[in-house]
Scaffold this motif. Sequence first.
Motif, PDB file in Angstrom:
ATOM      1  N   UNK A  60       1.218  -1.148   0.099  1.00 16.90           N
ATOM      2  CA  UNK A  60       0.040  -0.003   0.058  1.00 16.90           C
ATOM      3  C   UNK A  60       0.808   1.186  -0.075  1.00 16.90           C
ATOM      4  N   UNK A  61       2.085   1.084   0.866  1.00 12.13           N
ATOM      5  CA  UNK A  61       2.894   2.332   0.821  1.00 12.13           C
ATOM      6  C   UNK A  61       3.529   2.462  -0.605  1.00 12.13           C
ATOM      7  N   UNK A  62       3.799   1.499  -1.347  1.00 11.96           N
ATOM      8  CA  UNK A  62       4.267   1.581  -2.695  1.00 11.96           C
ATOM      9  C   UNK A  62       3.333   2.348  -3.519  1.00 11.96           C
ATOM     10  N   UNK A  63       2.046   1.839  -3.556  1.00 12.96           N
ATOM     11  CA  UNK A  63       0.996   2.293  -4.458  1.00 12.96           C
ATOM     12  C   UNK A  63       0.942   3.692  -4.044  1.00 12.96           C
ATOM     13  N   UNK A  64       0.790   4.319  -2.652  1.00  9.17           N
ATOM     14  CA  UNK A  64       0.878   5.808  -2.452  1.00  9.17           C
ATOM     15  C   UNK A  64       2.121   6.551  -2.936  1.00  9.17           C
ATOM     16  N   UNK A  65       3.279   5.933  -3.032  1.00 11.10           N
ATOM     17  CA  UNK A  65       4.317   6.571  -3.522  1.00 11.10           C
ATOM     18  C   UNK A  65       4.162   6.808  -5.117  1.00 11.10           C
ATOM     19  N   UNK A  66       3.465   5.794  -5.689  1.00  9.82           N
ATOM     20  CA  UNK A  66       3.189   6.325  -7.254  1.00  9.82           C
ATOM     21  C   UNK A  66       2.061   6.920  -7.550  1.00  9.82           C
ATOM     22  N   UNK A  67       1.194   7.275  -6.456  1.00  9.16           N
ATOM     23  CA  UNK A  67      -0.017   7.932  -6.768  1.00  9.16           C
ATOM     24  C   UNK A  67      -0.999   7.052  -7.507  1.00  9.16           C
ATOM     25  N   UNK A  68      -1.227   5.802  -7.195  1.00  7.86           N
ATOM     26  CA  UNK A  68      -1.899   4.721  -7.716  1.00  7.86           C
ATOM     27  C   UNK A  68      -2.769   4.178  -6.645  1.00  7.86           C
ATOM     28  N   UNK A  69      -3.987   3.626  -7.102  1.00  7.40           N
ATOM     29  CA  UNK A  69      -4.456   2.431  -6.264  1.00  7.40           C
ATOM     30  C   UNK A  69      -3.485   1.288  -6.159  1.00  7.40           C
ATOM     31  N   UNK A  70      -3.795   0.155  -5.309  1.00  6.15           N
ATOM     32  CA  UNK A  70      -3.153  -1.209  -5.061  1.00  6.15           C
ATOM     33  C   UNK A  70      -3.283  -1.865  -6.508  1.00  6.15           C
ATOM     34  N   UNK A  71      -4.581  -1.721  -6.738  1.00  5.07           N
ATOM     35  CA  UNK A  71      -4.946  -2.509  -8.040  1.00  5.07           C
ATOM     36  C   UNK A  71      -4.191  -2.044  -9.356  1.00  5.07           C
ATOM     37  N   UNK A  72      -4.398  -0.607  -9.442  1.00  2.00           N
ATOM     38  CA  UNK A  72      -3.581   0.094 -10.608  1.00  2.00           C
ATOM     39  C   UNK A  72      -2.079  -0.208 -10.651  1.00  2.00           C
ATOM     40  N   UNK A  73      -1.524  -0.210  -9.329  1.00  2.00           N
ATOM     41  CA  UNK A  73      -0.007  -0.544  -9.135  1.00  2.00           C
ATOM     42  C   UNK A  73       0.300  -1.762  -9.589  1.00  2.00           C
TER      43      UNK A  73
END
Length: 244
Positions: free
Chosen positions: A155-168
């Motif tokens: 989840x932290x990686x998704x936030x870093x990319x500015x994406x939802x978890x599924x988008x990441x």
Amino acid sequence: MPSAALPPVDPDLLQELFDRLPDVVFFIKDRHGRYTHANQTLVQRLGLGAREAVIGYRASELFPARLGDGYAAQDRRVLGGARIDDQLEMHMFQNRAAGWCLTSKQPLRHDGEIHGLIGISRDLAQPDGRHPGYARLRRVLDHMEAHYGEPVRMQALAELAGLSLSQLERQFRRVFQLAPQQWLTRLRIEAAMQRLHGEDTIASIGQLCGFTDQSAFSRQFKASVGLTPRDYRRLNPAPPCAPT
């Protein structure tokens, strides 16, 4: 109007089609784990001149022991009814060097009974740097490379990319051919392989590379490399110190 049922696919035809894919290993095996079909990619990577040198043999008879024994263990699981989907593992490439692949295997059934297995192993290609999301995913990758030894939350990686978890997950697979967690595992295993050439204990190497305990480290290392960390170290000892 319902579609007409198709006849079973001829294994020889599948083999011929997969002969055209140099980055994919294709195989069919009988209930005893012996090859009945193998594409030319597999034949070439084994350093053999003809398909006939593969057919009728088990993986443990054709590959170096550290790889063949692991493949044979996989085969036994699949012939017992399990499926293997996109297992990240090291394979032997045509130059005899090791490289990362994704392996999938499933049982072949007839009248409800398992009569063999079918599988492929796909080479991991270079990341797609032209993808519009590459720059933001590169930030995620840089973070994983800097912190692979620490607990990493998806989840932290998704936030870093500015994406939802599924988008990441979806974009990462598109660009890097792996899920983020698989890429993190790859980083950790590669780091562990390097450290095993040194003198640190296996337990400390597992901790330094982000594994929760030595059992989890050994299990994942063997699944990916085909050897336990201890056996890998024994076959790849640290170089001797230079004389002073």
